[in-house]
Write a protein that holds these residues in place. Structure first.
Motif, PDB file in Angstrom:
ATOM      1  N   ASP A  43       0.834  -1.210   0.000  1.00  0.00           N
ATOM      2  CA  ASP A  43       0.000   0.000   0.000  1.00  0.00           C
ATOM      3  C   ASP A  43       0.867   1.258   0.000  1.00  0.00           C
ATOM      4  OD1 ASP A  43      -2.246  -1.560   0.001  1.00  0.00           O
ATOM      5  OD2 ASP A  43      -2.544  -1.465   2.175  1.00  0.00           O
ATOM      6  N   LEU A  44       1.941   1.237   0.810  1.00  0.00           N
ATOM      7  CA  LEU A  44       2.833   2.407   0.855  1.00  0.00           C
ATOM      8  C   LEU A  44       3.522   2.626  -0.490  1.00  0.00           C
ATOM      9  CD1 LEU A  44       4.415   2.001   4.414  1.00  0.00           C
ATOM     10  CD2 LEU A  44       2.715   3.683   3.697  1.00  0.00           C
ATOM     11  N   GLU A  45       3.968   1.493  -1.093  1.00  0.00           N
ATOM     12  CA  GLU A  45       4.622   1.636  -2.400  1.00  0.00           C
ATOM     13  C   GLU A  45       3.635   2.147  -3.446  1.00  0.00           C
ATOM     14  OE1 GLU A  45       6.187  -2.153  -3.298  1.00  0.00           O
ATOM     15  OE2 GLU A  45       7.926  -1.990  -1.941  1.00  0.00           O
ATOM     16  N   ARG A  46       2.401   1.639  -3.394  1.00  0.00           N
ATOM     17  CA  ARG A  46       1.396   2.113  -4.329  1.00  0.00           C
ATOM     18  C   ARG A  46       1.082   3.582  -4.097  1.00  0.00           C
ATOM     19  NH1 ARG A  46      -1.551  -1.737  -3.650  1.00  0.00           N
ATOM     20  NH2 ARG A  46      -2.947  -0.931  -2.025  1.00  0.00           N
ATOM     21  N   ARG A  47       0.990   3.971  -2.817  1.00  0.00           N
ATOM     22  CA  ARG A  47       0.730   5.378  -2.494  1.00  0.00           C
ATOM     23  C   ARG A  47       1.876   6.269  -2.967  1.00  0.00           C
ATOM     24  NH1 ARG A  47      -2.931   9.169  -2.282  1.00  0.00           N
ATOM     25  NH2 ARG A  47      -2.476  10.794  -0.729  1.00  0.00           N
ATOM     26  N   LEU A  48       3.116   5.765  -2.796  1.00  0.00           N
ATOM     27  CA  LEU A  48       4.276   6.529  -3.244  1.00  0.00           C
ATOM     28  C   LEU A  48       4.241   6.715  -4.757  1.00  0.00           C
ATOM     29  CD1 LEU A  48       7.007   7.877  -2.689  1.00  0.00           C
ATOM     30  CD2 LEU A  48       8.075   5.607  -2.852  1.00  0.00           C
ATOM     31  N   MET A  49       3.882   5.654  -5.475  1.00  0.00           N
ATOM     32  CA  MET A  49       3.795   5.768  -6.932  1.00  0.00           C
ATOM     33  C   MET A  49       2.706   6.770  -7.335  1.00  0.00           C
ATOM     34  SD  MET A  49       6.091   3.824  -8.301  1.00  0.00           S
ATOM     35  CE  MET A  49       5.454   3.679  -9.954  1.00  0.00           C
ATOM     36  N   GLN A  50       1.578   6.754  -6.620  1.00  0.00           N
ATOM     37  CA  GLN A  50       0.509   7.704  -6.919  1.00  0.00           C
ATOM     38  C   GLN A  50       0.967   9.140  -6.702  1.00  0.00           C
ATOM     39  OE1 GLN A  50      -2.818   6.511  -4.534  1.00  0.00           O
ATOM     40  NE2 GLN A  50      -3.319   4.707  -5.818  1.00  0.00           N
ATOM     41  N   LEU A  51       1.677   9.350  -5.568  1.00  0.00           N
ATOM     42  CA  LEU A  51       2.165  10.712  -5.294  1.00  0.00           C
ATOM     43  C   LEU A  51       3.171  11.153  -6.347  1.00  0.00           C
ATOM     44  CD1 LEU A  51       2.565  10.539  -1.405  1.00  0.00           C
ATOM     45  CD2 LEU A  51       0.785  11.719  -2.699  1.00  0.00           C
ATOM     46  N   GLN A  52       4.034  10.230  -6.763  1.00  0.00           N
ATOM     47  CA  GLN A  52       5.002  10.586  -7.804  1.00  0.00           C
ATOM     48  C   GLN A  52       4.283  10.914  -9.112  1.00  0.00           C
ATOM     49  OE1 GLN A  52       7.660   7.248  -7.964  1.00  0.00           O
ATOM     50  NE2 GLN A  52       8.859   7.887  -6.184  1.00  0.00           N
ATOM     51  N   ASP A  53       3.252  10.118  -9.441  1.00  0.00           N
ATOM     52  CA  ASP A  53       2.491  10.408 -10.658  1.00  0.00           C
ATOM     53  C   ASP A  53       1.788  11.760 -10.555  1.00  0.00           C
ATOM     54  OD1 ASP A  53       3.304   8.015 -11.674  1.00  0.00           O
ATOM     55  OD2 ASP A  53       1.471   6.923 -11.107  1.00  0.00           O
ATOM     56  N   GLN A  54       1.224  12.051  -9.372  1.00  0.00           N
ATOM     57  CA  GLN A  54       0.545  13.328  -9.190  1.00  0.00           C
ATOM     58  C   GLN A  54       1.515  14.497  -9.326  1.00  0.00           C
ATOM     59  OE1 GLN A  54      -1.455  13.135  -5.423  1.00  0.00           O
ATOM     60  NE2 GLN A  54      -2.931  11.555  -6.098  1.00  0.00           N
ATOM     61  N   ALA A  55       2.733  14.318  -8.742  1.00  0.00           N
ATOM     62  CA  ALA A  55       3.730  15.391  -8.861  1.00  0.00           C
ATOM     63  C   ALA A  55       4.142  15.594 -10.319  1.00  0.00           C
ATOM     64  CB  ALA A  55       4.953  15.052  -7.999  1.00  0.00           C
ATOM     65  N   HIS A  56       4.321  14.464 -11.020  1.00  0.00           N
ATOM     66  CA  HIS A  56       4.697  14.571 -12.430  1.00  0.00           C
ATOM     67  C   HIS A  56       3.579  15.235 -13.235  1.00  0.00           C
ATOM     68  CE1 HIS A  56       6.632  13.525 -16.198  1.00  0.00           C
ATOM     69  NE2 HIS A  56       5.486  12.962 -16.614  1.00  0.00           N
ATOM     70  N   THR A  57       2.335  14.868 -12.916  1.00  0.00           N
ATOM     71  CA  THR A  57       1.197  15.463 -13.623  1.00  0.00           C
ATOM     72  C   THR A  57       1.095  16.958 -13.346  1.00  0.00           C
ATOM     73  OG1 THR A  57       0.003  13.359 -13.446  1.00  0.00           O
ATOM     74  CG2 THR A  57      -1.301  15.309 -13.921  1.00  0.00           C
ATOM     75  N   ASN A  96       3.555  18.997 -12.586  1.00  0.00           N
ATOM     76  CA  ASN A  96       4.628  19.673 -13.320  1.00  0.00           C
ATOM     77  C   ASN A  96       4.259  19.823 -14.795  1.00  0.00           C
ATOM     78  OD1 ASN A  96       6.233  19.921 -11.031  1.00  0.00           O
ATOM     79  ND2 ASN A  96       7.238  17.931 -11.363  1.00  0.00           N
ATOM     80  N   GLN A  97       3.679  18.746 -15.349  1.00  0.00           N
ATOM     81  CA  GLN A  97       3.275  18.823 -16.742  1.00  0.00           C
ATOM     82  C   GLN A  97       2.169  19.858 -16.939  1.00  0.00           C
ATOM     83  OE1 GLN A  97       4.597  17.293 -19.362  1.00  0.00           O
ATOM     84  NE2 GLN A  97       6.142  16.261 -18.091  1.00  0.00           N
ATOM     85  N   ALA A  98       1.221  19.939 -15.982  1.00  0.00           N
ATOM     86  CA  ALA A  98       0.133  20.914 -16.086  1.00  0.00           C
ATOM     87  C   ALA A  98       0.674  22.339 -16.004  1.00  0.00           C
ATOM     88  CB  ALA A  98      -0.887  20.661 -14.982  1.00  0.00           C
ATOM     89  N   LEU A  99       1.645  22.557 -15.106  1.00  0.00           N
ATOM     90  CA  LEU A  99       2.243  23.885 -14.986  1.00  0.00           C
ATOM     91  C   LEU A  99       2.934  24.288 -16.286  1.00  0.00           C
ATOM     92  CD1 LEU A  99       2.987  26.352 -13.270  1.00  0.00           C
ATOM     93  CD2 LEU A  99       4.984  25.083 -12.436  1.00  0.00           C
ATOM     94  N   LEU A 100       3.647  23.331 -16.891  1.00  0.00           N
ATOM     95  CA  LEU A 100       4.338  23.620 -18.140  1.00  0.00           C
ATOM     96  C   LEU A 100       3.324  23.930 -19.250  1.00  0.00           C
ATOM     97  CD1 LEU A 100       6.983  23.760 -19.739  1.00  0.00           C
ATOM     98  CD2 LEU A 100       6.810  21.280 -20.099  1.00  0.00           C
ATOM     99  N   ARG A 101       2.230  23.138 -19.279  1.00  0.00           N
ATOM    100  CA  ARG A 101       1.223  23.382 -20.308  1.00  0.00           C
ATOM    101  C   ARG A 101       0.517  24.727 -20.097  1.00  0.00           C
ATOM    102  NH1 ARG A 101       0.093  17.831 -19.501  1.00  0.00           N
ATOM    103  NH2 ARG A 101      -1.631  18.400 -18.086  1.00  0.00           N
TER     104      ARG A 101
END
Length: 897
Positions: free
Chosen positions: A313-327, A329-334
């Motif tokens: 669950d922690l690893e999945r949550r970490l992956m979700q947070l990383q995806d959200q951060a990446h998203t 950053n991409q939204a800010l750039l767009r």
């Protein structure tokens, strides 16, 4: 496991008579033990090394109380299991499956579907051969039942599984019983059984139920003298039971077993000794310790699983947070890029606004011009309508359309009447012969002329017999004209004049069982040229049979039937795969799905046959149609669906099982525990198609079922006959021989007219049966007809397409029905309306039922999709082009121009 009880030694050491003892070493699971044994008998097998098995001589009454140590329990479990598998202890089938599941649990532990997959028990011997041979089940089916029981034992230890096995085994009738052959004072052979509860007397053929028993507490004395053995009851008034054994040594063995079992019987009913009590206490403490250890391990396992889940669950949550951060950053750039684009678009919008204002002014000017033009057009239209009214007058009132043209069409086809025109008395006389069709062909006498009235349908037929005189031939035409006036038919009613032997198929359809003088018996077909679709009818040639679409359509043979096939039996709302060894065997109480894959002209296609038994339930027939649609969807929607009713199997369906005849059993089912008991007398009718494939159908075992055109196999008790009709073929004889091999019978060959009394006795005595020769193929008398189906007017209508059959006649936005007499095709265009698709098969069934020739309602109905036409369908059309549907219709028209 057998090595835990085996002791091996050299044979040469026993062969020498001076060595009267030998050393034995026993290897158990916990320790090794060595001791010396004295040789009493040297009657040993001449093999080296020699394996000795040490087994329990006296069986416990209650395994749960008397088997204290786990190693003793395990060794006794192996001994009992071996005796059950070798059928020394008989076990019912239900108990055998349950015992097998406990044996699997004792060896493999808890059931794990990821590890214990189908086939993991393939090398295990778990069931007695008697139980396996009792039912017609495959090894996979037995394994599924054992695995289902195994899954229910989750949470038990291996020792607990062994104990449950022994607790079930100790309740079996033959558990712990040693049998000896004896004779009473009359010389009658009996069986003496010795077990932990007493002595029992059995019949030699029944080891389960004793005739009488002597419990140990009711026996006062047991003794023997030479070969005579005596049992004295406690009740001195009771009779003494004496019997004789075969040898003195047997009496000694019986006495030893009696003494040992009686001693154990009395011990079990006394207080345990201190040593036994101490052993039970130690075993109880050991079990308690293991129980605590097992609970501790289960808790640790549970904690470890919870920790792993938390980590996941922690690893999945970490992956979700990383995806959200990446998203983010991409939204800010767009957003930054969007801001730049908006600035540029704002500048462009100002320029476009100026252009739009200019175009708006131009559009206003154009609008005014269009309005003026429209006003002029309306004035011209009004003047044109006024001129049309002056020339044509007002529109008359038109009658409303009939509500159900399909029903009216079927009704009109049955309203035909037959009249005879004759001048036998010198005066023209018109007499009603039959008022309802279909008519009998015998009603047409060659010396007269007839009028067939189907005026309500727009047709009137005049039939002239060859023996009619000239006055009748001339008068019948005048009578037809007067007949039209008398019946108030329209003056444009069509009158067709037909001479005898020149009848058209449209005329023949009003008669039942029409036959022509050139009909020939046997399997041959007449050769006639210039028929529908310009089919060149040649003598049957098997070498070129499967390469011609016309031949495939005429004979209903797509290929030789050697394509890949899968068979399922419908059970409830699901389908169950049928083992390949049972392909070609059908039961009248079942419904089946057969998926056949074929190749033609480098194209691969599928056919889904829906075989419905005569005694199958309505629910399974409906489920078979639904499952066929689901299977068609899984294959991409291009499969051909063929509904086959028992007894109406097409030629290609029969050819799929060419290695053996297709067998249809009367009633019953092939599902597990549902088989119908085999009748004492069975009669099979064997028929062959044009390709030589045969089908054997079980019919009523009566003389009236025989037919001179076919071969029959009669099975009665242990005798089997093959009866050959005078008009039967060699292919049908060969099919009957293959059927006898399948039934494991040796047949007696009989020709029609050479029957013996025992043959007629099996059929209930001689009687009448069909001896008429078979007719030629019905295709000549009933050429193919094409109908277009549509509901564009809000009603579902069928309209026949006249002329030769062309591929261009198939409209992609309609449903087409092709009637080839032996079967009816339903062609579904890719652009057809959903309602048309739903009603297509139903309208084909109603079309068959409403035919004046009283067609068989079980005529196969084949569903074909546009672009997936098999050769059995496309062969009826002239110059069929497989690439026709891939080109645009407008392009084809332009190319034609």
């Amino acid at each position: 496991m057998a090595s835990t009880l085996a002791a091996k030694m050299g044979f040469n050491s026993l062969a020498r008579k001076q060595n009267r003892s030998f050393n034995v070493r026993i290897c158990t699971m916990e320790s090794d033990m060595e001791f010396s044994c004295k040789v009493l008998d040297q009657d040993l097998p001449k093999e080296e090394p020699i394996t000795l098995h040490f087994l329990a001589k006296f069986y416990p009454e209650n395994v749960e109380e008397e088997l204290v140590q786990d190693v003793t329990q395990h060794l006794f479990f192996l001994q009992v299991k071996k005796k059950i598998l070798e059928e020394e202890i008989q076990c019912p089938p239900e108990a055998s499956v349950l015992l097998a599941s406990y044996a699997v649990h004792a060896k493999y532990g808890d059931y794990n579907p990821n590890v214990h997959k189908l086939g993991f028990l393939a090398q295990e011997e778990l069931l007695p051969k008697r139980v396996v041979n009792l039912y017609q089940m495959t090894a996979e089916m037995w394994e599924e039942r054992i695995a289902a029981c195994h899954a229910g034992h989750r949470g038990r230890t291996r020792e607990e599984a062994e104990m449950e096995y022994l607790k079930i085994a100790q309740d079996l009738d033959m558990y712990g019983v040693d049998y000896f052959l004896i004779r009473n004072h009359r010389g009658t052979e009996l069986l003496l059984g010795v077990d932990a509860l007493g002595l029992h007397i059995y019949q030699p053929d029944n080891k389960l139920t004793p005739k009488c028993s002597f419990p140990w507490n009711e026996i006062r004395d047991v003794s023997y003298s030479d070969k005579e053995f005596t049992i004295k009851p406690v009740d001195k008034k009771a009779d003494v039971f004496r019997f004789n054994s075969s040898r003195l040594r047997v009496n000694k063995l019986i006495l030893q077993l009696c003494i040992g079992n009686h001693d154990l019987f009395m011990r079990r009913r006394r207080v345990d000794s201190l040593e036994v009590q101490q052993m039970k206490a130690q075993a109880k403490e050991e079990r308690a310790r293991k129980q605590v250890e097992r609970r501790r391990l289960q808790q640790e396992k549970q904690l470890r699983e919870e920790a792993e889940r938390a980590r996941d669950d922690l690893e999945r949550r970490l992956m979700q947070l990383q995806d959200q951060a990446h998203t983010a950053n991409q939204a800010l750039l767009r957003s930054e890029q969007t801001a730049d684009l908006l600035a540029e678009k704002a500048q462009v919008a100002e320029e476009e606004a100026k252009l739009l204002a200019q175009k708006a002014a131009e559009a206003e000017t154009e609008t005014q011009r269009v309005k003026v033009t429209a006003m002029r057009g309306q004035e011209e239209r009004r003047l044109m309508e006024q001129k049309m009214l002056e020339v044509l007058g007002k529109k008359p009132e038109l009658p409303r359309a009939r509500l159900d043209d399909a029903k009216m069409d079927a009704c009109n086809r049955k309203r035909a009447k037959l009249f005879k025109v004759s001048d036998a008395d010198g005066d023209l006389d018109v007499t009603l012969v039959a008022s309802v069709s279909p008519f009998s062909q015998k009603a047409l006498r060659t010396s007269d002329c007839y009028i067939l009235d189907n005026g309500t349908y727009g047709d009137l037929y005049v039939w002239k017999g060859k023996g009619a005189n000239t006055q009748e031939r001339l008068a019948v035409l005048r009578a037809s004209e007067e007949f039209i006036k008398k019946m108030n038919y329209p003056t444009h009613t069509k009158v067709q004049v037909l001479p005898e032997y020149g009848e058209t198929p449209l005329f023949k359809q009003f008669f039942k069982d029409w036959s022509d003088p050139d009909d020939t018996p046997g399997m041959g077909l007449s050769c006639v040229s210039k028929k529908i679709a310009r089919l060149e009818k040649v003598q049957f040639d098997v070498t070129s049979f499967y390469g011609s679409e016309a031949m495939a359509a005429r004979y209903g043979m797509l290929d030789s039937g050697d394509g890949d096939k899968q068979v399922w039996r419908v059970e409830g709302c699901d389908k169950v795969a049928v083992d390949c060894t049972a392909f070609g065997q059908f039961y009248g109480g079942d419904s089946y799905l057969i998926l056949y894959q074929y190749r033609y002209n480098k194209r691969r296609g599928h056919i889904i046959y829906i075989w419905q038994g005569a005694e199958s339930s309505q629910g399974e027939r409906t489920a078979s149609a639904v499952l066929a649609v689901e299977m068609d969807d899984e294959l991409g929607g291009g499969a051909v669906q063929v509904r086959v009713v028992q007894g109406q199997e097409p030629a290609h369906f029969m050819s799929m099982f060419h290695d053996q005849p297709m067998v249809v059993y009367k009633g019953g089912t092939s599902r597990f525990e549902g088989q119908t008991p085999v009748a004492d007398i069975r009669l099979f009718e064997v028929r062959a198609n044009v390709a030589g494939a045969t089908t054997a159908v079980e019919v009523d075992p009566a003389t009236s079922s025989l037919n001179s055109n076919h071969v029959f196999l009669l099975e009665a008790s242990s005798t089997c006959w093959i009866w050959k009709g005078v008009n039967s073929s060699s292919a049908e004889v060969h099919g009957a021989e293959l059927l006898s091999e399948l039934l494991q019978m040796t047949p007696i060959m009989l020709k029609e007219g050479e029957e013996k009394e025992d043959f007629w006795t099996a059929l209930g005595g001689p009687g009448e049966y069909c001896r008429a020769p078979r007719q030629k193929n019905q295709t000549d008398a009933h050429p193919p007809r094409l109908f277009a189906c549509s509901n564009s007017t809000g009603k579902f209508l069928m309209e026949e397409v006249p002329g030769e059959l062309m591929q261009e006649d198939l409209a992609s936005d309609d449903i087409m029905v092709l009637d080839t007499w032996d079967q009816v095709f339903v062609w579904i265009g890719k652009d057809a309306h959903s309602r048309e698709k739903r009603e297509a098969v139903a309208i084909a069934s109603r079309y068959i039922e409403s035919d004046p020739a009283q067609r068989d309602p079980g005529t196969p109905i084949v569903t074909v999709k546009q672009g997936w036409e098999p050769p059995t369908f496309s062969g009826w059309f002239l110059d069929w082009d497989q690439e026709y549907w891939t080109t645009d219709p407008l392009e084809r028209v332009l190319e034609a121009l």
